[in-house]
Design a protein around this motif. Structure first.
Motif, PDB file in Angstrom:
ATOM      1  N   ASN A   5      -7.732  -1.417  -3.308  1.00  0.00           N
ATOM      2  CA  ASN A   5      -9.132  -1.308  -3.740  1.00  0.00           C
ATOM      3  C   ASN A   5      -9.657  -2.548  -4.443  1.00  0.00           C
ATOM      4  O   ASN A   5     -10.493  -2.442  -5.342  1.00  0.00           O
ATOM      5  CB  ASN A   5      -9.301  -0.093  -4.656  1.00  0.00           C
ATOM      6  N   LYS A  55       0.832  -1.213   0.000  1.00  0.00           N
ATOM      7  CA  LYS A  55       0.000   0.000   0.000  1.00  0.00           C
ATOM      8  C   LYS A  55       0.865   1.261   0.000  1.00  0.00           C
ATOM      9  O   LYS A  55       0.458   2.303  -0.502  1.00  0.00           O
ATOM     10  CB  LYS A  55      -0.940   0.031   1.203  1.00  0.00           C
ATOM     11  N   ASN A  56       2.066   1.157   0.543  1.00  0.00           N
ATOM     12  CA  ASN A  56       2.976   2.304   0.562  1.00  0.00           C
ATOM     13  C   ASN A  56       3.713   2.493  -0.755  1.00  0.00           C
ATOM     14  O   ASN A  56       4.495   3.434  -0.892  1.00  0.00           O
ATOM     15  CB  ASN A  56       4.002   2.127   1.689  1.00  0.00           C
ATOM     16  N   ALA A  59       1.988   2.298  -3.904  1.00  0.00           N
ATOM     17  CA  ALA A  59       1.004   2.457  -4.979  1.00  0.00           C
ATOM     18  C   ALA A  59       1.339   3.660  -5.864  1.00  0.00           C
ATOM     19  O   ALA A  59       1.059   3.647  -7.063  1.00  0.00           O
ATOM     20  CB  ALA A  59      -0.395   2.611  -4.390  1.00  0.00           C
ATOM     21  N   GLU A  65      -5.597   2.414   0.513  1.00  0.00           N
ATOM     22  CA  GLU A  65      -4.817   2.435  -0.730  1.00  0.00           C
ATOM     23  C   GLU A  65      -5.019   1.183  -1.585  1.00  0.00           C
ATOM     24  O   GLU A  65      -4.584   1.132  -2.740  1.00  0.00           O
ATOM     25  CB  GLU A  65      -3.320   2.587  -0.413  1.00  0.00           C
TER      26      GLU A  65
END
Length: 530
Positions: free
Chosen positions: A393, A347-348, A350, A391
């Protein structure tokens, strides 16, 4: 003792027949069993969490060695098509909104092509077309879109043959350019270090995008192959095309080879059809922290960067891809590669592009030696982990055939809980952030609702799907509440079925989605009794 439990109040056509089975009426003997049953439902209901309105929900359909489809070589055209519609119907019922179909597993084609031969996994003979003739990719696209699902065409860029003695068609590119081909282990590959192989793969992708109405091009984790005991045989190509790299820097050279290919593919796709997405599904670990302070706190035996020469986060940063779908095929709490830790690491990274996560239903097994994969809540817990990470989906599941078997109730968990409401595939504002025109006119006739649309000025803006919202009159409507989404359809009309024994009044609203899931203003409601 009879126990009737009605947990579903959301207005849906055929609500009672569909949602209350198999749990509507439960018959147990004995108070202890009854209390256990009540406890199960209370626990299940308490765990039910709000669904996102926008979520990617995909399944991979693998064709190499007939993993998912066709179920075997040589099926008739009718049988192949029947398997296609059965697969799509199954996943539509499960709540999926995208299919990732492998259309080029080994430098061959599941579509009509002048560049590569028909796949052997269709008819049993490479180069032989289906008879009676049909185009499988076109059929998959039409049937997917008919059901409101995206079709992502999945290609393997460098793999040529699963075995060195696989019979290749006389028209195969390997016979025209044998210098492009290397044998590594028991497989044949294009050498990624040769510029012509990158150009050829780009031609193949451009050809597919230009001729088919697909939604995305998708590559998985196979760039340079997973390492074997021997080194990859690219000494010749390095000596010819090293671009100034030194031999000790061959890893950087290989990574740049893949970088060049990825950028070429994205540029070609966007020039041809700017609305077609480009996604990559890498191995789940970029680098271990022991090798790079930016890496994840994992101890994976192989990594994208060091072993597959795929610098995936660079492609995200540069905007060369539209979505990243890491394959996190491990359980929550794994001591070396923990699912939750990796989801939070990705997520960090993206960088403003879409991030989805790949799951492994193929590991669910009541007889597994790994306790966590014998527990029916492993994948539901993974979905809940992701829904708590803004972040990320969406999800994809490998692979289709496993949903036909016993997944310890996971199919019911999707239908009755996690995917019970339809979801809109997340928009990609870097490709297009202009909403389409709202509907021009909305009419009701009995239980049928019809609508008209305004003419679109471009492919990007034309109406692609329609979101049907429904709520009981007097109930406060919320546009972002997924419970009010009845369905997402392609047609410009819908006929509702009876919901209650005693008719009640409902409000129906419609919005328009364009090809990239931008949503128009929602219409004013019409009322009808159901």
């Amino acid at each position: 003792m009879n126990l009737t439990v009605n947990l579903f109040t959301r207005p849906k056509p055929k609500q009672k027949a569909f949602y209350l089975q198999p749990f509507a009426t439960l018959k147990y003997k004995g108070l202890k069993q009854t209390l256990l049953t009540i406890g199960f439902f209370l626990l299940w209901f308490a765990s039910s969490i709000a669904q996102p309105k926008h979520e990617f929900r995909a399944v991979w359909v693998a064709t190499v060695v007939n993993i998912d489809w066709p179920s075997k070589k040589g099926l008739s055209t009718e049988a192949q098509q029947k398997e296609i519609t059965d697969i799509l119907d199954m996943h539509k019922k499960l709540g999926m909104n995208a299919i990732i179909l492998q259309v080029r597993p080994t430098a061959d084609a599941f579509y009509q092509s002048e560049l590569e031969p028909w796949s052997q996994y269709l008819t049993g003979t490479q180069g032989q077309a289906p008879n009676p003739f049909y185009d499988p990719l076109e059929f998959w696209i039409i049937e997917s879109h008919k059901r409101g699902m995206e079709l992502h065409a999945w290609l393997n860029p460098y793999r040529v043959a699963m075995k060195p003695d696989d019979p290749l068609s006389t028209t195969h590119i390997a016979f025209q350019h044998p210098d492009w081909i290397v044998k590594y282990g028991e497989k044949l590959y294009f050498d990624p270090g040769i510029p012509e192989t990158r150009l050829f793969v780009t031609r193949v992708v451009k050809d597919i995008v230009s001729r088919y109405d697909l939604d995305a091009i998708h590559l998985d984790d196979y760039f340079y192959p997973y390492p074997l005991k021997d080194a990859f045989p690219d000494t010749t190509s390095f000596s010819l095309f090293n671009r100034g790299f030194l031999r000790e820097d061959i890893g950087d050279w290989r990574r740049e080879n893949v970088d060049i290919c990825i950028k070429m593919l994205n540029d070609s796709i966007k020039v041809t059809k700017p609305w077609v997405k480009f996604g990559i599904s890498p191995f789940g670990v970029w680098r271990n922290i022991a090798d790079d302070p930016q890496g994840s706190d994992t101890k994976a035996g192989a990594t994208n960067y060091d072993d597959l020469y795929a610098n995936i986060i660079k492609w995200q940063q540069e905007g060369w891809i539209d979505y990243c779908l890491p394959q996190l095929y491990w359980r929550i709490g794994h001591p070396l590669v923990d699912f939750t830790l990796l989801a939070n690491w990705w997520k960090n990274h993206a960088y403003g592009r879409a991030m989805y996560i790949g799951h492994a239903p193929y590991k669910i097994d009541a007889n597994s030696k790994t306790k966590e994969w014998t527990e029916p809540d492993q994948l539901p817990k993974q979905i809940k982990v992701l829904r708590n990470i803004p972040e990320i989906n969406g999800s994809a599941f490998y692979s289709s055939k496993w949903f036909k078997g016993n997944l310890l109730g996971f199919q019911d968990s999707l239908k009755l809980n996690y995917f019970k409401s339809p979801a809109i595939i997340p928009a990609m504002p870097w490709l297009d952030n202009t909403p389409p025109q709202h509907i021009a006119q909305l009419k009701r006739s009995g239980k049928k609702v019809k609508w008209e649309t305004f003419a679109a000025t471009s492919e990007m803006d034309k109406p692609w799907q329609y979101v049907i919202y429904i709520n009981e009159v007097g109930q406060t409507f919320g546009a972002e509440n997924s419970d009010f989404i009845h369905s997402i359809v392609k047609s410009k009309e819908i006929k509702f079925q009876k919901i209650n024994r005693k008719k009640k009044k409902y409000e129906v609203r419609i919005s328009v989605l364009d090809r990239l899931s931008n949503e128009s203003r929602i219409s004013e409601p019409v009322q009808l009794k159901l």
